[in-house]
Design a protein around this motif. Structure first.
Motif, PDB file in Angstrom:
ATOM      1  N   GLY A 159     123.864  71.316  63.831  1.00 14.81           N
ATOM      2  CA  GLY A 159     124.025  70.321  64.887  1.00 14.81           C
ATOM      3  C   GLY A 159     125.392  70.186  65.503  1.00 14.81           C
ATOM      4  N   PHE A 160     126.355  70.968  65.069  1.00 10.83           N
ATOM      5  CA  PHE A 160     127.700  70.876  65.624  1.00 10.83           C
ATOM      6  C   PHE A 160     127.863  71.839  66.811  1.00 10.83           C
ATOM      7  N   TYR A 161     128.670  71.403  67.792  1.00 12.51           N
ATOM      8  CA  TYR A 161     129.160  72.315  68.825  1.00 12.51           C
ATOM      9  C   TYR A 161     130.510  72.813  68.325  1.00 12.51           C
ATOM     10  N   TYR A 162     130.680  74.126  68.253  1.00  9.99           N
ATOM     11  CA  TYR A 162     131.880  74.696  67.616  1.00  9.99           C
ATOM     12  C   TYR A 162     132.485  75.786  68.496  1.00  9.99           C
ATOM     13  N   LEU A 163     133.794  75.725  68.649  1.00 10.71           N
ATOM     14  CA  LEU A 163     134.543  76.784  69.331  1.00 10.71           C
ATOM     15  C   LEU A 163     135.635  77.274  68.391  1.00 10.71           C
ATOM     16  N   PRO A 164     135.680  78.567  68.091  1.00 11.95           N
ATOM     17  CA  PRO A 164     136.755  79.074  67.219  1.00 11.95           C
ATOM     18  C   PRO A 164     138.101  78.999  67.920  1.00 11.95           C
ATOM     19  N   SER A 165     139.164  79.203  67.161  1.00  9.04           N
ATOM     20  CA  SER A 165     140.504  79.165  67.751  1.00  9.04           C
ATOM     21  C   SER A 165     140.647  80.265  68.804  1.00  9.04           C
ATOM     22  N   LYS A 166     141.379  79.942  69.860  1.00 10.55           N
ATOM     23  CA  LYS A 166     141.570  80.880  70.969  1.00 10.55           C
ATOM     24  C   LYS A 166     142.701  81.856  70.664  1.00 10.55           C
ATOM     25  N   LYS A 167     142.505  83.125  71.018  1.00 11.72           N
ATOM     26  CA  LYS A 167     143.536  84.136  70.836  1.00 11.72           C
ATOM     27  C   LYS A 167     144.108  84.612  72.166  1.00 11.72           C
ATOM     28  N   GLU A 168     143.386  84.311  73.266  1.00 17.43           N
ATOM     29  CA  GLU A 168     143.857  84.784  74.567  1.00 17.43           C
ATOM     30  C   GLU A 168     145.076  83.993  75.042  1.00 17.43           C
ATOM     31  N   PRO A 169     145.948  84.625  75.835  1.00 13.53           N
ATOM     32  CA  PRO A 169     147.070  83.893  76.429  1.00 13.53           C
ATOM     33  C   PRO A 169     146.574  82.722  77.282  1.00 13.53           C
ATOM     34  N   ARG A 170     147.339  81.640  77.262  1.00 21.27           N
ATOM     35  CA  ARG A 170     146.973  80.460  78.050  1.00 21.27           C
ATOM     36  C   ARG A 170     147.936  80.321  79.229  1.00 21.27           C
ATOM     37  N   ILE A 171     147.347  80.028  80.389  1.00 18.90           N
ATOM     38  CA  ILE A 171     148.134  79.856  81.612  1.00 18.90           C
ATOM     39  C   ILE A 171     147.811  78.494  82.203  1.00 18.90           C
ATOM     40  N   PRO A 199     140.432  75.486  65.951  1.00 13.94           N
ATOM     41  CA  PRO A 199     138.981  75.371  66.142  1.00 13.94           C
ATOM     42  C   PRO A 199     138.602  73.977  66.654  1.00 13.94           C
ATOM     43  N   TYR A 200     137.575  73.939  67.490  1.00 14.53           N
ATOM     44  CA  TYR A 200     137.130  72.680  68.110  1.00 14.53           C
ATOM     45  C   TYR A 200     135.730  72.343  67.596  1.00 14.53           C
ATOM     46  N   LEU A 201     135.540  71.072  67.214  1.00 15.85           N
ATOM     47  CA  LEU A 201     134.256  70.596  66.691  1.00 15.85           C
ATOM     48  C   LEU A 201     133.785  69.356  67.450  1.00 15.85           C
ATOM     49  N   ARG A 202     132.495  69.282  67.684  1.00 18.65           N
ATOM     50  CA  ARG A 202     131.890  68.063  68.233  1.00 18.65           C
ATOM     51  C   ARG A 202     130.469  67.971  67.682  1.00 18.65           C
ATOM     52  N   TYR A 203     130.071  66.758  67.276  1.00 19.31           N
ATOM     53  CA  TYR A 203     128.706  66.593  66.753  1.00 19.31           C
ATOM     54  C   TYR A 203     127.826  66.027  67.872  1.00 19.31           C
ATOM     55  N   ASP A 204     126.852  66.821  68.302  1.00 16.82           N
ATOM     56  CA  ASP A 204     126.041  66.470  69.472  1.00 16.82           C
ATOM     57  C   ASP A 204     124.725  65.784  69.131  1.00 16.82           C
ATOM     58  N   GLN A 205     124.411  65.618  67.847  1.00 17.33           N
ATOM     59  CA  GLN A 205     123.169  64.978  67.434  1.00 17.33           C
ATOM     60  C   GLN A 205     123.423  63.499  67.130  1.00 17.33           C
ATOM     61  N   PRO A 206     122.357  62.684  66.998  1.00 16.69           N
ATOM     62  CA  PRO A 206     122.552  61.285  66.592  1.00 16.69           C
ATOM     63  C   PRO A 206     123.277  61.199  65.246  1.00 16.69           C
ATOM     64  N   ARG A 207     124.087  60.169  65.092  1.00 17.97           N
ATOM     65  CA  ARG A 207     124.910  60.023  63.884  1.00 17.97           C
ATOM     66  C   ARG A 207     124.065  60.038  62.609  1.00 17.97           C
ATOM     67  N   TRP A 208     122.906  59.393  62.631  1.00  9.47           N
ATOM     68  CA  TRP A 208     122.114  59.266  61.402  1.00  9.47           C
ATOM     69  C   TRP A 208     121.629  60.612  60.873  1.00  9.47           C
ATOM     70  N   THR A 209     121.526  61.627  61.768  1.00  6.42           N
ATOM     71  CA  THR A 209     121.039  62.930  61.313  1.00  6.42           C
ATOM     72  C   THR A 209     122.087  63.647  60.445  1.00  6.42           C
ATOM     73  N   MET A 210     123.351  63.213  60.548  1.00  8.52           N
ATOM     74  CA  MET A 210     124.403  63.818  59.732  1.00  8.52           C
ATOM     75  C   MET A 210     124.346  63.346  58.287  1.00  8.52           C
ATOM     76  N   ASP A 211     123.860  62.112  58.086  1.00 12.34           N
ATOM     77  CA  ASP A 211     123.894  61.532  56.749  1.00 12.34           C
ATOM     78  C   ASP A 211     123.142  62.369  55.725  1.00 12.34           C
ATOM     79  N   ARG A 212     122.086  63.051  56.184  1.00 16.15           N
ATOM     80  CA  ARG A 212     121.242  63.807  55.266  1.00 16.15           C
ATOM     81  C   ARG A 212     122.054  64.884  54.526  1.00 16.15           C
TER      82      ARG A 212
END
Length: 568
Positions: free
Chosen positions: A488-500, A419-432
């Motif tokens: 606020g996170f951008y999330y992609l689940p693990s991939k199951k498709e074949p990779r080329i 799984p892939y994670l990225r936080y796209d909001q300002p850092r301070w908004t996570m503290d809450r």
């Protein structure tokens, strides 16, 4: 050899070796490159673990499956032996830590997958590590051979390590290899002059090989499972097949679950664990299941369809009866099966024209123009691709493998993505929400502690590692990661498709060259394997004797296969 017996007694509690083990160990301790062929359950791991413990330094083991590595490391640690493994499931800092521990500490074993060899991190640490290595081990060595049934390209990289530590002996171990595969393994691993090959008898005196002719495989399956009690594995060739058989067995009142490579990793782990513990009696599986599984009390291995080679069959059937008690390897044979098996080379193996069509369709699907595309990595939605371009799955997979062997692309049928994670909001908004006592907060805190780049490029995270750190079940971790999209996170689940991954620019079809090694030799070897499969299923002689002779061993009548019992 006296010291080897001492090591065996100290760590395993045994007073003597099994047949064939002592000779292999003596060869390694004498400095010879060594190939050991031993049947499944024959004690292959002892042949390299004992000599590695008899000498100063660390043993580097190349092993094909994470589950296999984890199991062996766990067993060594139980015996008080410092051991580690590295895999793509681990974050960079943990891999670095394990490598440094092995370089600076008193570790005796380091397990890695062949795919790790080419990683920048491993290459960076190879020189200081190589100074401590006392033995290089290649497990499931048949994977290295172009003639083998389970060809795995990254095994070829092992020769680079061998060349980096020429003073260190190499031991390659496998449970199945014909004379041609044996020769190819020794060549590919750059075995030195004077190398030795040891073959332990392939006879399994407690394992009865049976071929049962039937017009109704489900009824026969239920009959066999009701006649022979105990844990069982049922192999089917397709995902659809394993799901259908498992459902029908449950409907017949038999405890059963299915297992294939398309399942979520968390579910695969749960089902495997339930079967190992005996909570599930029958596991219906494709060939994605079994390697590295150490369960001694399997009484039955049943094949509803026969594999494409005797090597694959012997590996899978050999998972029965590893405790030494009576067990059965049964192949179900329907009225049309022999005809269908003989058609497999023409049905499953693509023509050159077909391969070129696949290459062209692939480039068009991902809009790769001639002269472009080198290094591009894509995920293939197989069902859509098969439907839109009118290919069939078997020949598509074969075409992609042949294109891989010819150097045009890398094909990963079951990529190990996270799984892939990225936080796209300002850092301070996570503290809450980090201050909240919630599962999401606990998971996020562990991500921040263990990974860098969450607020910039993003990170790929290991579900198993986060479960271990937080105490949640892997299934719960996967669910929580999906929930993070709501805060606020951008999330992609693990991939199951074949990779080329395209290894070179797109070339015109008239310049697409399929090499002899990747096509003609492969087709010829496939046809020979199929001929032997048909011969085994139709033989009236001893099946154990047939298997032994196939692997180049002298065979004798076993007295307990179906044909021997019928004659008696």
């Amino acid at each position: 050899m006296y010291k080897s017996i001492q090591v065996l007694k100290q760590f395993w509690g045994y007073d003597s070796f099994r047949p064939g083990q002592a000779e292999v160990i003596d060869s390694i301790l004498s400095g010879h490159d060594t190939l050991a062929l031993m049947p499944t359950g024959g004690g292959k791991s002892i042949t390299f673990q004992v000599p590695a413990l008899s000498k100063p330094g660390i043993c580097l083991v190349i092993s094909p499956l994470v589950a296999l590595m984890k199991d062996q490391v766990k067993n060594l640690q139980k015996r008080g032996i410092l051991s580690a493994f590295i895999s793509s499931e681990m974050p960079r800092w943990e891999i670095l830590q394990q490598l440094d521990n092995c370089i600076l500490g008193d570790y005796k074993f380091l397990y890695i997958s062949p795919e790790r060899i080419s990683s920048d991190l491993f290459q960076e640490k190879l020189k200081p590590l190589s100074e401590k290595v006392n033995l290089l081990v290649v497990d499931e060595a048949h994977c290295i051979s172009q003639w083998g049934n389970d060809f795995r390209r990254d095994y070829r990289l092992i020769a680079d390590i061998r060349d980096a530590i020429p003073r260190v002996p190499v031991i390659a171990v496998t449970a199945s290899a014909t004379a041609a595969v044996v020769a190819d393994i020794c060549e590919q691993l750059h075995f030195r002059k004077g190398y030795r090959v040891f073959k332990t008898s392939f006879e399994r005196k407690n394992l009865s090989f049976v071929v049962r002719k039937t017009d109704n495989k489900l009824n026969e399956l239920c009959h066999i499972l009701s006649s022979v009690q105990g844990s069982a594995v049922v192999y089917s060739r397709t995902r659809r097949g394993v799901e259908e058989y498992a459902g029908k067995l449950r409907a017949a009142g038999i405890s059963a679950e299915y297992f294939h490579a398309g399942l979520d990793p968390v579910i695969k782990t749960e089902r495997q664990t339930d079967w190992l513990k005996g909570n599930t009696r029958v596991l219906v599986a494709t060939n994605a299941f079994g390697m590295g599984i150490d369960k001694g009390d399997v009484r039955l291995v049943i094949h509803t369809e026969f594999p494409d080679s005797m090597e694959a069959y012997y590996q899978e059937a050999g998972r029965a009866g590893r405790d030494g008690n009576r067990a059965y390897a049964v192949a179900l044979l329907g009225p049309q099966d022999i005809t269908d098996i003989k058609r497999r080379p023409s049905n499953a193996f693509p023509t050159i024209e077909y391969i070129k069509r696949v290459y062209e369709a692939l480039c068009n699907r991902f809009q790769i123009a001639e002269g472009d595309g080198e290094g591009v990595s894509v995920y293939l939605n197989e069902p859509e691709f098969l439907r839109d371009w009118h290919f069939d799955k078997g020949r598509l997979r074969s075409s992609l493998e042949i294109l891989s062997l010819s150097g045009y692309l890398d094909f990963e049928p079951y990529p190990n993505t996270h799984p892939y994670l990225r936080y796209d909001q300002p850092r301070w908004t996570m503290d809450r929400f980090l201050n909240e006592d919630s599962p999401a907060a606990k998971i996020t805190i562990e991500v921040l502690r263990n990974y860098e780049g969450l607020f910039s490029a993003g990170v790929s995270v290991s579900v198993d590692m986060l479960a271990r750190k937080t105490g949640f079940q892997p299934r719960e971790v996967a669910k929580i990661l999906g929930y993070l999209r709501n805060i606020g996170f951008y999330y992609l689940p693990s991939k199951k498709e074949p990779r080329i991954t395209f290894k070179m620019i797109r070339v015109p079809l008239e310049r697409l060259v399929i090499t002899t090694a990747s096509y003609e030799n492969r087709l010829s070897a496939f046809k020979m394997r199929i001929e032997k499969v048909a011969e085994y299923l139709q033989t009236t002689g001893c099946r154990q004797e047939f298997i032994s002779e196939y692997f180049g061993m002298e065979g004798t009548r076993c007295g307990y296969c179906d044909n021997c019992l019928r004659k008696e």
